[in-house]
Write a protein that holds these residues in place. Structure first.
Motif, PDB file in Angstrom:
ATOM      1  N   UNK A  80     -10.594   9.984 -13.214  1.00 17.43           N
ATOM      2  CA  UNK A  80      -9.090   9.736 -13.356  1.00 17.43           C
ATOM      3  C   UNK A  80      -8.608   9.202 -12.108  1.00 17.43           C
ATOM      4  N   UNK A  81      -7.336   8.078 -11.935  1.00 19.22           N
ATOM      5  CA  UNK A  81      -6.201   8.818 -11.254  1.00 19.22           C
ATOM      6  C   UNK A  81      -4.832   8.870 -11.031  1.00 19.22           C
ATOM      7  N   UNK A  82      -4.721   9.514 -10.142  1.00 16.22           N
ATOM      8  CA  UNK A  82      -3.418  10.118 -10.152  1.00 16.22           C
ATOM      9  C   UNK A  82      -1.904   9.013  -8.917  1.00 16.22           C
ATOM     10  N   UNK A  83      -0.805   8.904  -9.609  1.00 18.78           N
ATOM     11  CA  UNK A  83      -0.416   8.282  -8.284  1.00 18.78           C
ATOM     12  C   UNK A  83       0.946   8.843  -8.211  1.00 18.78           C
ATOM     13  N   UNK A  84       1.271   9.060  -7.181  1.00 18.15           N
ATOM     14  CA  UNK A  84       2.174   9.814  -7.065  1.00 18.15           C
ATOM     15  C   UNK A  84       3.725   9.582  -6.219  1.00 18.15           C
TER      16      UNK A  84
END
Length: 294
Positions: A80-84
């Motif tokens: 998973x890659x979360x980009x905020x």
């Protein structure tokens, strides 16, 4: 809490952490990277709801858990890659065996010395209709880029920021490629207009609440802006404006002790009873009912 930790509070009980709170090196470099295990050990407070004033990437190589971003829960799993974006409220819970990386950076860090590139060009940096997670099938390019970032950042008290920017660019471009492969995309020109519109709404939603306001700012007809919003996002321009305002209202009710009158005033509603009706229309519940669910 770490002695280095500082924050500024926009809403009572909801801290907004600045980049230098996590590393003295980040004060001048405007960049930070650390493995998840050491990051959480040093800054355990990040597991509670909070905001950042910078961009954040969470890249999970192993483990599981839940990442809550603006009231939406996303499963944490390997790859998973979360980009905020700055301003989003988030918290997470992770299994003890979770391994991965956190990367923080500012817009100024990314865009320095780049005459054409802009973070607005990346499709996952929506401020209003976010889909903040990418799940690529293979992570070799991401692992390579993040290892180079980590080694460069840790090797010196004054890491070469041009090299850091280069590897960050590789990471973001790869993420955009996988993001676009799984979603219908618009043309580059329309995509950039949408990002610019979202940025303007983010900066002005408290005071400018009519589609015509943003048409004037962008020197485009409101009907045209509305059309590209429906084509690209499936929502009208008015939906975007009202949705951003509704999100801020939910944040205030969830993370502050403001009453209805105070929230209505903070959001520039002149009539509290109208605000309650508007909130219920936007969220399907009254402010009181919403608070009971938190």
């Amino acid at each position: 809490m770490s002695k280095k930790t500082t924050s500024k509070s926009i809403e009572k009980n909801l801290p907004v952490f600045e980049l230098h709170a996590f590393s003295e090196k980040a004060t001048w470099s405007e960049f930070y990277i650390e493995n998840v295990r050491d990051h959480v050990k040093e800054h355990a407070f990040v597991e509670k709801p909070h905001k950042h004033d910078f961009y954040l990437i969470l890249f999970v190589e192993k483990g599981r858990g839940t990442h809550t971003i603006d009231f939406v829960q996303y499963p944490i799993e390997a790859g998973s890659i979360f980009l905020m974006t700055p301003g989003q409220v988030h918290s997470w819970t992770m299994s003890p065996d979770t391994r991965g990386w956190v990367i923080f950076f500012t817009r100024e860090f990314y865009e320095m010395h780049l005459s054409q590139n802009s973070l607005l060009e990346f499709p996952f940096y929506h401020s209003l209709v976010p889909t903040p997670v990418v799940r690529p099938g293979k992570g070799d390019a991401f692992k390579f880029a993040v290892r180079q970032l980590y080694d460069q950042y840790k090797a010196s008290s004054k890491p070469n920021t041009r090299i850091l920017r280069a590897y960050l660019e590789i990471f973001l471009l790869e993420a955009a490629r996988y993001y676009n492969d799984s979603r219908q995309t618009t043309t580059h020109t329309l995509s950039f207009k949408i990002r610019k519109l979202e940025q303007l709404i983010e900066e002005n939603f408290l005071t400018l609440k009519q589609p015509s306001d943003y048409g004037e700012l962008m020197n485009l007809a409101p009907a045209y802006l509305n059309s590209i919003c429906k084509d690209a996002l499936g929502r009208t321009l008015s939906d975007l404006i009202q949705g951003r305002l509704a999100l801020e209202a939910k944040r205030m009710f969830a993370y502050s002790d403001k009453n209805v009158n105070e929230v209505a005033e903070a959001l520039n509603f002149k009539d509290a009873s109208y605000f309650v009706r508007w909130f219920k229309k936007q969220n399907g519940s009254t402010p009181e009912e919403f608070r009971k669910t938190i």
